[in-house]
Design an enzyme around this catalytic site. Sequence first.
Site, PDB file in Angstrom:
ATOM      1  N   GLY A  86       1.114  -5.252   1.222  1.00  0.00           N
ATOM      2  CA  GLY A  86      -0.011  -5.270   0.287  1.00  0.00           C
ATOM      3  C   GLY A  86       0.336  -5.964  -1.025  1.00  0.00           C
ATOM      4  O   GLY A  86      -0.546  -6.493  -1.710  1.00  0.00           O
ATOM      5  N   LEU A 113       0.835  -1.199   0.000  1.00  0.00           N
ATOM      6  CA  LEU A 113       0.000   0.000   0.000  1.00  0.00           C
ATOM      7  C   LEU A 113       0.869   1.248   0.000  1.00  0.00           C
ATOM      8  O   LEU A 113       1.935   1.274   0.629  1.00  0.00           O
ATOM      9  CB  LEU A 113      -0.915  -0.013   1.234  1.00  0.00           C
ATOM     10  CG  LEU A 113      -1.789  -1.258   1.388  1.00  0.00           C
ATOM     11  CD1 LEU A 113      -2.745  -1.078   2.560  1.00  0.00           C
ATOM     12  CD2 LEU A 113      -2.566  -1.557   0.110  1.00  0.00           C
ATOM     13  N   ASN A 130       5.380  -7.441   6.248  1.00  0.00           N
ATOM     14  CA  ASN A 130       6.186  -6.544   7.082  1.00  0.00           C
ATOM     15  C   ASN A 130       5.367  -5.405   7.663  1.00  0.00           C
ATOM     16  O   ASN A 130       5.868  -4.632   8.471  1.00  0.00           O
ATOM     17  CB  ASN A 130       7.357  -5.970   6.262  1.00  0.00           C
ATOM     18  CG  ASN A 130       6.882  -4.977   5.232  1.00  0.00           C
ATOM     19  OD1 ASN A 130       5.851  -5.179   4.618  1.00  0.00           O
ATOM     20  ND2 ASN A 130       7.606  -3.900   5.060  1.00  0.00           N
ATOM     21  N   GLU A 131       4.080  -5.297   7.261  1.00  0.00           N
ATOM     22  CA  GLU A 131       3.301  -4.147   7.724  1.00  0.00           C
ATOM     23  C   GLU A 131       3.060  -4.167   9.229  1.00  0.00           C
ATOM     24  O   GLU A 131       2.752  -3.150   9.827  1.00  0.00           O
ATOM     25  CB  GLU A 131       1.958  -4.041   6.978  1.00  0.00           C
ATOM     26  CG  GLU A 131       0.920  -5.088   7.331  1.00  0.00           C
ATOM     27  CD  GLU A 131       0.972  -6.262   6.376  1.00  0.00           C
ATOM     28  OE1 GLU A 131       2.070  -6.540   5.849  1.00  0.00           O
ATOM     29  OE2 GLU A 131      -0.058  -6.908   6.167  1.00  0.00           O
TER      30      GLU A 131
HETATM   31  C1  LIG Z   1      -6.731  -4.671   4.351  1.00  0.00           C
HETATM   32  C2  LIG Z   1      -5.456  -5.262   3.865  1.00  0.00           C
HETATM   33  C3  LIG Z   1      -4.298  -4.998   4.763  1.00  0.00           C
HETATM   34  C4  LIG Z   1      -3.049  -4.991   3.999  1.00  0.00           C
HETATM   35  C5  LIG Z   1      -1.989  -4.352   4.831  1.00  0.00           C
HETATM   36  C6  LIG Z   1      -0.923  -3.848   3.977  1.00  0.00           C
HETATM   37  C7  LIG Z   1      -0.199  -2.816   4.381  1.00  0.00           C
HETATM   38  C8  LIG Z   1       0.871  -2.242   3.518  1.00  0.00           C
HETATM   39  O1  LIG Z   1       1.059  -2.608   2.396  1.00  0.00           O
HETATM   40  S1  LIG Z   1       1.792  -0.999   4.239  1.00  0.00           S
HETATM   41  C9  LIG Z   1       3.100  -0.741   3.093  1.00  0.00           C
HETATM   42  C10 LIG Z   1       4.210  -1.601   3.491  1.00  0.00           C
HETATM   43  N1  LIG Z   1       5.235  -1.572   2.478  1.00  0.00           N
HETATM   44  C11 LIG Z   1       6.470  -1.368   2.815  1.00  0.00           C
HETATM   45  O2  LIG Z   1       6.803  -1.170   3.958  1.00  0.00           O
HETATM   46  C12 LIG Z   1       7.413  -1.383   1.655  1.00  0.00           C
HETATM   47  C13 LIG Z   1       8.533  -0.505   1.942  1.00  0.00           C
HETATM   48  N2  LIG Z   1       9.419  -0.468   0.789  1.00  0.00           N
HETATM   49  C14 LIG Z   1      10.446  -1.328   0.642  1.00  0.00           C
HETATM   50  O3  LIG Z   1      10.657  -2.244   1.387  1.00  0.00           O
HETATM   51  C15 LIG Z   1      11.344  -1.028  -0.508  1.00  0.00           C
HETATM   52  O4  LIG Z   1      11.067   0.266  -0.968  1.00  0.00           O
HETATM   53  C16 LIG Z   1      11.238  -2.020  -1.673  1.00  0.00           C
HETATM   54  C17 LIG Z   1      11.813  -3.390  -1.259  1.00  0.00           C
HETATM   55  C18 LIG Z   1       9.811  -2.195  -2.154  1.00  0.00           C
HETATM   56  C19 LIG Z   1      12.083  -1.484  -2.872  1.00  0.00           C
HETATM   57  O5  LIG Z   1      13.380  -1.217  -2.454  1.00  0.00           O
HETATM   58  P1  LIG Z   1      14.344  -0.343  -3.365  1.00  0.00           P
HETATM   59  O6  LIG Z   1      14.322  -0.869  -4.757  1.00  0.00           O
HETATM   60  O7  LIG Z   1      15.652  -0.257  -2.652  1.00  0.00           O
HETATM   61  O8  LIG Z   1      13.650   1.085  -3.467  1.00  0.00           O
HETATM   62  P2  LIG Z   1      13.615   2.250  -2.345  1.00  0.00           P
HETATM   63  O9  LIG Z   1      13.424   1.685  -0.991  1.00  0.00           O
HETATM   64  O10 LIG Z   1      14.771   3.143  -2.550  1.00  0.00           O
HETATM   65  O11 LIG Z   1      12.258   2.988  -2.738  1.00  0.00           O
HETATM   66  C20 LIG Z   1      12.177   3.742  -3.952  1.00  0.00           C
HETATM   67  C21 LIG Z   1      11.173   4.843  -3.763  1.00  0.00           C
HETATM   68  O12 LIG Z   1       9.882   4.256  -3.548  1.00  0.00           O
HETATM   69  C22 LIG Z   1       9.300   4.787  -2.352  1.00  0.00           C
HETATM   70  N3  LIG Z   1       8.479   3.756  -1.710  1.00  0.00           N
HETATM   71  C23 LIG Z   1       8.834   2.510  -1.362  1.00  0.00           C
HETATM   72  N4  LIG Z   1       7.796   1.841  -0.847  1.00  0.00           N
HETATM   73  C24 LIG Z   1       6.750   2.685  -0.846  1.00  0.00           C
HETATM   74  C25 LIG Z   1       5.394   2.565  -0.436  1.00  0.00           C
HETATM   75  N5  LIG Z   1       4.869   1.424   0.089  1.00  0.00           N
HETATM   76  N6  LIG Z   1       4.590   3.636  -0.585  1.00  0.00           N
HETATM   77  C26 LIG Z   1       5.059   4.791  -1.112  1.00  0.00           C
HETATM   78  N7  LIG Z   1       6.357   4.956  -1.531  1.00  0.00           N
HETATM   79  C27 LIG Z   1       7.177   3.929  -1.397  1.00  0.00           C
HETATM   80  C28 LIG Z   1      10.510   5.159  -1.506  1.00  0.00           C
HETATM   81  O13 LIG Z   1      10.143   6.105  -0.535  1.00  0.00           O
HETATM   82  C29 LIG Z   1      11.455   5.700  -2.538  1.00  0.00           C
HETATM   83  O14 LIG Z   1      11.030   7.014  -2.831  1.00  0.00           O
HETATM   84  P3  LIG Z   1      12.112   8.182  -2.937  1.00  0.00           P
HETATM   85  O15 LIG Z   1      12.832   8.193  -1.631  1.00  0.00           O
HETATM   86  O16 LIG Z   1      11.300   9.412  -3.204  1.00  0.00           O
HETATM   87  O17 LIG Z   1      12.997   7.784  -4.075  1.00  0.00           O
END
Ligand SMILES: CCCCC/C=C/C(=O)SCCNC(=O)CCNC(=O)[C@H](O)C(C)(C)COP(=O)(O)OP(=O)(O)OC[C@H]1O[C@@H](n2cnc3c(N)ncnc32)[C@H](O)[C@@H]1OP(=O)(O)O
Length: 259
Positions: A159, A114, A183-184
């Site tokens: 997500g 998400l 990991n959420e």
């Molecule tokens: C009802 C159903 C319930 C379901 C519950 C679900 C909950 C969720 O999904 S909460 C979201 C949890 N997700 C995460 O914690 C993912 C976090 N991200 C990562 O672990 C990593 O970014 C990666 C493994 C997905 C990719 O790694 P990498 O290739 O090294 O890229 P960066 O970490 O440098 O990220 C690039 C860029 O993307 C932005 N970003 C990453 N994840 C998210 C996100 N979930 N939402 C919005 N933006 C995200 C990150 O901030 C970077 O942005 P900039 O710093 O502007 O470049």
Amino acid sequence: MAAVLRKLIQGRLPALAGVLCRRSGNEGHLFLNSSGSTLMQPRCGYSSPTESVIVEMDKATGVALLKLNIPPVNSLSLPLLTELAIVLDKLEMDKHCRGLILTSAVPNIFSAGLNLFDMMDKPNEHYSEFWRAVQEIWIKLYGSSLANIAAINGSSPAGGCLLALCSDYRIMANNPHFTIGLNETRLGIVAPFWYDILQWRVHHPPPCLHLFVMALVFRLHVHHPSAMTKVTRAYSTELKISVSYVKQPINWRSHEIYK
Ligand SMILES: CCCCC/C=C/C(=O)SCCNC(=O)CCNC(=O)[C@H](O)C(C)(C)COP(=O)(O)OP(=O)(O)OC[C@H]1O[C@@H](n2cnc3c(N)ncnc32)[C@H](O)[C@@H]1OP(=O)(O)O
């Protein structure tokens, strides 16, 4: 990124906990190469208006390849969830479509889950709309009448993992750098009860489910209707059981893990 995560961990997830606790609410060959990218020869295509979901429909097999296409990480934002819902509706109504494969057009990432920015500093109306869209996607994917497979060609946390769990079957690229999981919880997001059931289903598939997928893959790879008919006849009972298994509605009260 770190700052965003810190902010969420610090408990600034307004309206989220309540919503999560609510219970309502050539011939199309598919390969995963070593880097996990999907190769398929498209026959014709239509995509969502902004191309955030690319659709390649193979008319010969009736299988649609859906590629999430929001770099850098395919985070599930409200616009992406909305477009995906529209595409799923269109495919469901398309009488030529028999199945779908969900994958990513972004190298090394299936979906980062998400969109974190949809869960902070927004008015309550936004949270309602966002969580409605999240629930709508899992209901549409899980409840789809089409056979659906997640081709996980990159990391797929939270997500992203949910999208995979909602599919009938998952195939993940064999790359030690690709991560998947829930990991959420580290952000303080409690996965809803049906998440357990989706996971349970993944860990306890009946043997006939593999047969069902083999038959599907066989149908995609080998364009030999008579051979397919023989397979279908020989295993018709098993196929029926596996189809009813993957398409059964979640009935958590009668589910074995809750007995
Ligand atoms: C009802 C159903 C319930 C379901 C519950 C679900 C909950 C969720 O999904 S909460 C979201 C949890 N997700 C995460 O914690 C993912 C976090 N991200 C990562 O672990 C990593 O970014 C990666 C493994 C997905 C990719 O790694 P990498 O290739 O090294 O890229 P960066 O970490 O440098 O990220 C690039 C860029 O993307 C932005 N970003 C990453 N994840 C998210 C996100 N979930 N939402 C919005 N933006 C995200 C990150 O901030 C970077 O942005 P900039 O710093 O502007 O470049």
